[in-house]
Scaffold this active site. Sequence first.
Site, PDB file in Angstrom:
ATOM      1  CE  LYS A 172      -1.865   3.018   2.064  1.00 34.79           C
ATOM      2  NZ  LYS A 172      -1.683   4.437   1.682  1.00 34.79           N
ATOM      3  CD  GLU A 245      13.013   0.734   9.341  1.00 43.36           C
ATOM      4  OE1 GLU A 245      13.668   1.767   9.572  1.00 43.36           O
ATOM      5  OE2 GLU A 245      13.402  -0.393   9.666  1.00 43.36           O
ATOM      6  CB  CYS A 279      13.590   8.786   7.552  1.00 42.34           C
ATOM      7  SG  CYS A 279      14.532   7.558   6.643  1.00 42.34           S
ATOM      8  CD  GLU A 375      10.591  13.282  10.554  1.00 39.59           C
ATOM      9  OE1 GLU A 375       9.378  13.044  10.664  1.00 39.59           O
ATOM     10  OE2 GLU A 375      11.401  12.475  10.057  1.00 39.59           O
TER      11      GLU A 375
HETATM   12  P1  NAD Z   1       2.379   8.801   7.189  1.00 42.84           P
HETATM   13  O1  NAD Z   1       2.515   8.108   8.472  1.00 42.84           O
HETATM   14  O2  NAD Z   1       1.428   9.936   7.083  1.00 42.84           O
HETATM   15  O3  NAD Z   1       1.924   7.773   6.043  1.00 42.84           O
HETATM   16  C1  NAD Z   1       2.666   6.602   5.766  1.00 42.84           C
HETATM   17  C2  NAD Z   1       1.749   5.567   5.141  1.00 42.84           C
HETATM   18  O4  NAD Z   1       0.783   5.161   6.103  1.00 42.84           O
HETATM   19  C3  NAD Z   1       0.941   6.079   3.939  1.00 42.84           C
HETATM   20  O5  NAD Z   1       0.889   5.062   2.971  1.00 42.84           O
HETATM   21  C4  NAD Z   1      -0.433   6.326   4.532  1.00 42.84           C
HETATM   22  O6  NAD Z   1      -1.492   6.242   3.604  1.00 42.84           O
HETATM   23  C5  NAD Z   1      -0.517   5.184   5.523  1.00 42.84           C
HETATM   24  N1  NAD Z   1      -1.503   5.381   6.604  1.00 42.84           N
HETATM   25  C6  NAD Z   1      -2.006   6.553   7.092  1.00 42.84           C
HETATM   26  N2  NAD Z   1      -2.893   6.299   8.093  1.00 42.84           N
HETATM   27  C7  NAD Z   1      -2.934   4.958   8.244  1.00 42.84           C
HETATM   28  C8  NAD Z   1      -3.636   4.076   9.117  1.00 42.84           C
HETATM   29  N3  NAD Z   1      -4.477   4.543  10.036  1.00 42.84           N
HETATM   30  N4  NAD Z   1      -3.425   2.761   9.015  1.00 42.84           N
HETATM   31  C9  NAD Z   1      -2.541   2.267   8.094  1.00 42.84           C
HETATM   32  N5  NAD Z   1      -1.860   3.033   7.222  1.00 42.84           N
HETATM   33  C10 NAD Z   1      -2.040   4.364   7.300  1.00 42.84           C
HETATM   34  O7  NAD Z   1       3.843   9.236   6.761  1.00 42.84           O
HETATM   35  P2  NAD Z   1       4.264  10.083   5.499  1.00 42.84           P
HETATM   36  O8  NAD Z   1       3.888  11.499   5.729  1.00 42.84           O
HETATM   37  O9  NAD Z   1       3.789   9.403   4.248  1.00 42.84           O
HETATM   38  O10 NAD Z   1       5.852   9.909   5.518  1.00 42.84           O
HETATM   39  C11 NAD Z   1       6.714  10.794   6.172  1.00 42.84           C
HETATM   40  C12 NAD Z   1       7.256  10.159   7.433  1.00 42.84           C
HETATM   41  O11 NAD Z   1       7.869   8.917   7.123  1.00 42.84           O
HETATM   42  C13 NAD Z   1       8.342  10.996   8.097  1.00 42.84           C
HETATM   43  O12 NAD Z   1       8.132  11.022   9.486  1.00 42.84           O
HETATM   44  C14 NAD Z   1       9.616  10.234   7.783  1.00 42.84           C
HETATM   45  O13 NAD Z   1      10.667  10.427   8.710  1.00 42.84           O
HETATM   46  C15 NAD Z   1       9.123   8.828   7.798  1.00 42.84           C
HETATM   47  N6  NAD Z   1      10.026   7.959   7.050  1.00 42.84           N
HETATM   48  C16 NAD Z   1      10.758   7.034   7.739  1.00 42.84           C
HETATM   49  C17 NAD Z   1      11.669   6.220   7.064  1.00 42.84           C
HETATM   50  C18 NAD Z   1      12.506   5.199   7.785  1.00 42.84           C
HETATM   51  O14 NAD Z   1      13.021   4.315   7.118  1.00 42.84           O
HETATM   52  N7  NAD Z   1      12.674   5.266   9.086  1.00 42.84           N
HETATM   53  C19 NAD Z   1      11.824   6.367   5.688  1.00 42.84           C
HETATM   54  C20 NAD Z   1      11.066   7.330   5.035  1.00 42.84           C
HETATM   55  C21 NAD Z   1      10.166   8.124   5.716  1.00 42.84           C
END
Ligand code: NAD
Length: 510
Positions: A172, A245, A279, A375
């Site tokens: 997803k 992650e 990240c 962040e």
């Molecule tokens: P997000 O948490 O808003 O969304 C991530 C994913 O989760 C999306 O696909 C979203 O549709 C899905 N999602 C949202 N609500 C959900 C729910 N209730 N149940 C299941 N899935 C759900 O994050 P984002 O804004 O897309 O990404 C940015 C964040 O990701 C930043 O905090 C960044 O640091 C982090 N990130 C971490 C890593 C790592 O490897 N540690 C890598 C890249 C990004």
Amino acid sequence: MALVEQVEAAPGGRRRLRLKSPADLSTIGEVEVCGVEDVRAAVERARKAQPDWAGLSFDERGRFIERAVRVLLERQDEFLEQIVSETGKPASEALTSELLMACDAMQFYAKRAKRILAERVLPLHLLKTKKLRISYRPMGVVGIITPWNFPFLLSLNPSVQALMAGNAVVLKPSEVTPLSGRLVEDLFTAAGLPEGVLSVVVGDGETGAALLEAGIDKISFTGSVATGRRVAEICGRNLVPCTLELGGKDPMIVCADADLDRAARGAVFGAFSNSGQVCTSTERVYVVEDVADEFTRKVVQETARLRQGAEGEFDIGPIIRPEQLEVIESHVADALAKGARLLAGGRRNPDQAGFFYEPTVLADVDHDMLVMRDETFGPVLPIMEVRDEQEALSLANDSRYGLNANVWTRNKRRGTQLARSVDSGCAVVNDCMLTYGVAESPFGGIKESGIGRVNGDLGLKSFCHTRSIVVDRLGGRSEPIWFPYTARKARTFKRVMRMLWGSSLGRLLS
Ligand code: NAD
């Protein structure tokens, strides 16, 4: 304005999302949102396809992945165009941080999974009449939920690891970049992957939530801390293993003996590549006072050279999600209101139509400011002068995050010691970010930055159940600890215990 807009659905019709380019706000396309039934159907297909997939040898599975590498090499321009249109990132950056790393990840696991996941036979330290076999079995159907900042790589990399371990995958991708996520399915379809082994379900949080409840066997989640907590709660309730992650607030420590030219360039790349939407971006710098002025001057000079744009050759693209732009602005405004000094940037780029924020350098910052605590996920580099390395270290560790860190010194031994003392899952000496891109390196965070690891041997094994089988080698009528319990046996065990753990010879043998 929202980059992803809900489209009015026809009565009884599916929800649709309209996608816009963050670079020029033009419409890119529309996608249909997968609902609960679509997600269940994808999991059902995956469940049916998984046993045959797991029945293939590592070499056979690896051949599909290697075919995908060749498809990616042939169609790289098409893939690049798609990723660039959804994210606005510079094509050269998409090439290296998405496609190049994707090819490396695919080839790495295709070639090495067989060795990493090979069954091991171990002699036992005590029970010499037995031996132990440790093997790795696939978990079944793995749900992978990913963010928008590296929409192709972060979707592809865990998928490849899950597939090589013998699982089927339902992916997803983020609703902000669903078309780049869908490229993973296109790639494997073109490589001839059997039907159902990997499918993509497109949609927003509701689709992700449906996947969590669809009876899958493992969740690999990459995204924000807030969503990660929700994912962990549901996985906890359903007793489904999950890897999380999450976000970071990576510190950079600049020692007095650092190569300041390299450190300044590293700071600028670490903070501004992908517009700071990484990240493992460098989100706060601690530089010792002896070299603080010179280092800061070099950083400002390097920052002035960066070209921000949407077309042709440029270094810095837009912010992919408008909500993030508001976070960035609020962090900079808070810092300036509390006494920070603006050395570069500090505003939206007025020459661009899309969501562009200028690369920003701040000095005179402290830990009362949001920019040093939360962040930012944007092109903002706050620099804090410290007395010495010890102060840098204690400030670096004064954070609820612990993903990555970087340390700069000509003394590599000292640098490694400092890196060991930072509370983080990963660290780099005299370079930045990098750890996710080193396939051998287990990657992940501590504290609020996450749970578990992807990549490397450990990451691949996280897509498996470890199974231990103890085999008796000699047979015989009975074992000493079996029935009947007698006083004589108890006396013998006491003697054996004294001999094994009460004498130096025993301790040597045990
Ligand atoms: P997000 O948490 O808003 O969304 C991530 C994913 O989760 C999306 O696909 C979203 O549709 C899905 N999602 C949202 N609500 C959900 C729910 N209730 N149940 C299941 N899935 C759900 O994050 P984002 O804004 O897309 O990404 C940015 C964040 O990701 C930043 O905090 C960044 O640091 C982090 N990130 C971490 C890593 C790592 O490897 N540690 C890598 C890249 C990004």
